[in-house]
Write a protein that holds these residues in place. Structure first.
Motif, PDB file in Angstrom:
ATOM      1  N   VAL A 178      -5.797   1.242  -7.772  1.00 35.43           N
ATOM      2  CA  VAL A 178      -4.461   1.383  -7.183  1.00 35.43           C
ATOM      3  C   VAL A 178      -4.563   1.391  -5.660  1.00 35.43           C
ATOM      4  O   VAL A 178      -3.777   0.761  -4.945  1.00 35.43           O
ATOM      5  N   LYS A 179      -5.562   2.110  -5.135  1.00 34.56           N
ATOM      6  CA  LYS A 179      -5.763   2.157  -3.686  1.00 34.56           C
ATOM      7  C   LYS A 179      -6.042   0.759  -3.137  1.00 34.56           C
ATOM      8  O   LYS A 179      -5.493   0.350  -2.107  1.00 34.56           O
ATOM      9  N   SER A 180      -6.918   0.020  -3.827  1.00 36.60           N
ATOM     10  CA  SER A 180      -7.281  -1.327  -3.370  1.00 36.60           C
ATOM     11  C   SER A 180      -6.069  -2.247  -3.354  1.00 36.60           C
ATOM     12  O   SER A 180      -5.856  -3.022  -2.408  1.00 36.60           O
ATOM     13  N   MET A 181      -5.236  -2.158  -4.416  1.00 35.45           N
ATOM     14  CA  MET A 181      -4.040  -2.999  -4.467  1.00 35.45           C
ATOM     15  C   MET A 181      -3.062  -2.630  -3.357  1.00 35.45           C
ATOM     16  O   MET A 181      -2.419  -3.510  -2.766  1.00 35.45           O
ATOM     17  N   ALA A 182      -2.948  -1.366  -3.054  1.00 32.42           N
ATOM     18  CA  ALA A 182      -2.041  -0.928  -1.995  1.00 32.42           C
ATOM     19  C   ALA A 182      -2.501  -1.458  -0.643  1.00 32.42           C
ATOM     20  O   ALA A 182      -1.700  -1.951   0.163  1.00 32.42           O
ATOM     21  N   THR A 238      -1.302  -8.100   3.299  1.00 31.20           N
ATOM     22  CA  THR A 238      -0.461  -9.286   3.137  1.00 31.20           C
ATOM     23  C   THR A 238       0.824  -9.143   3.930  1.00 31.20           C
ATOM     24  O   THR A 238       1.291 -10.077   4.594  1.00 31.20           O
ATOM     25  N   LEU A 239       1.394  -7.912   3.886  1.00 30.00           N
ATOM     26  CA  LEU A 239       2.646  -7.657   4.586  1.00 30.00           C
ATOM     27  C   LEU A 239       2.492  -7.833   6.084  1.00 30.00           C
ATOM     28  O   LEU A 239       3.419  -8.260   6.783  1.00 30.00           O
ATOM     29  N   LYS A 255       0.369 -12.865  -2.354  1.00 32.66           N
ATOM     30  CA  LYS A 255       1.548 -12.089  -2.001  1.00 32.66           C
ATOM     31  C   LYS A 255       2.022 -11.246  -3.181  1.00 32.66           C
ATOM     32  O   LYS A 255       1.860 -11.620  -4.326  1.00 32.66           O
ATOM     33  N   PHE A 256       2.596 -10.115  -2.844  1.00 34.72           N
ATOM     34  CA  PHE A 256       3.178  -9.233  -3.850  1.00 34.72           C
ATOM     35  C   PHE A 256       4.670  -9.157  -3.608  1.00 34.72           C
ATOM     36  O   PHE A 256       5.132  -9.068  -2.481  1.00 34.72           O
TER      37      PHE A 256
END
Length: 280
Positions: free
Chosen positions: A254-258, A264-265, A272-273
């Motif tokens: 979860v940390k890595s995805m955040a 990306t932002l 992109k998410f």
């Protein structure tokens, strides 16, 4: 296991005016014995040394008496403590083992409020308490005694300077307003000075009262902590959904995805998410 073991365990368990030769071999054997038997001292209060030779010219104090327990004992009597009293007409201190301390006593929790530091003699009082003479004993024993002296000094400052802080703040404000009324009616140099002192006193108690209420609200929050933790859990991110619509709930993942999302932002060229992929 309790009694007179006729042997000290560490070097800080003896005190003598003249030179005293430590029984090093006996200490080593005693330590080895306790390790082999898996025995340790129970929590002890009262006198540190338990025996004295009673000789004025060559006074010797030793810790010869102790109460030992193993892990099984500590599991069954987790609140037990041992008290050694003054010896009176004996050369050994009498010993009491209390097995039901929680059934008969209630500890008064010490709470430090930061407004105590605003007292004009705070540093002086703490320094004086810390530097008081401590009976000879281990470093841990000396530290405990010093902290007890400091707690007593804090309680005395609180009682003398801040007891009933809410009423003191109201009284200080009423006094200030009374002086201001007289000053604005019949001004004088004396009233100007009185108003300055009264305003300073009110500001002092007002600040202390604010700190007091802030601390009290924090204590109340901790008391109701279960509800607060529930509120936090409700608002926390429990899992994320990746690009393959797979649920990710492992903490590190979860940390890595955040981290990747915010990279990306901020403009890095990575996948992109969309906001719809974030789930609470």
């Amino acid at each position: 296991m309790m009694g007179d073991f006729n042997q000290i365990l560490t070097s800080d368990e003896n005190y003598s005016i003249s030179t005293y030769t430590l029984p090093v071999r006996g200490m080593e054997e005693f330590q080895e014995c306790l390790t082999l038997c898996e025995l340790e001292d129970n929590e002890t209060r009262g006198t540190h040394f338990t025996w004295e030779n009673g000789q004025l010219e060559d006074h010797i104090l030793l810790k010869l008496d102790r109460v030992l327990g193993n892990q099984s004992w500590r599991d069954n009597f987790s609140d037990v403590y041992v008290f050694f009293d003054a010896p009176g007409d004996s050369d050994h201190s009498p010993c009491v083992v209390d097995l039901n301390v929680n059934l008969r006593s209630r500890k008064c929790i010490f709470k430090y409020f930061s407004f105590l530091a605003t007292h004009p003699i705070f540093l002086e009082a703490i320094k004086s308490a810390w530097e008081k003479d401590i009976p000879v004993g281990s470093k841990l024993f000396s530290l405990g005694q010093k902290l007890n002296h400091v707690k007593k000094a804090c309680r005395k400052l609180n009682k003398e300077g801040f007891s009933n802080i809410q009423q003191r703040a109201r009284d200080a404000l009423a006094k200030l307003q009374d002086i201001q009324s007289r000053l604005l009616t019949q001004p004088s140099d004396n009233l100007f000075r009185e108003e300055f002192v009264a305003r300073k006193e009110w500001k002092f108690f007002e600040k202390a009262e604010g700190i007091f209420y802030k601390r009290k609200s924090r204590i109340r929050w901790l008391t109701l902590g279960e509800g607060n933790f529930g509120h936090q859990a409700q608002n926390a991110i429990q899992y994320l959904v990746d690009n393959d619509d797979q649920r990710v709930d492992q903490n590190e993942a979860v940390k890595s995805m955040a981290v990747e999302y915010f990279q990306t932002l901020l403009g890095q060229e990575t996948r992109k998410f969309s906001r719809s992929q974030w789930k609470n």
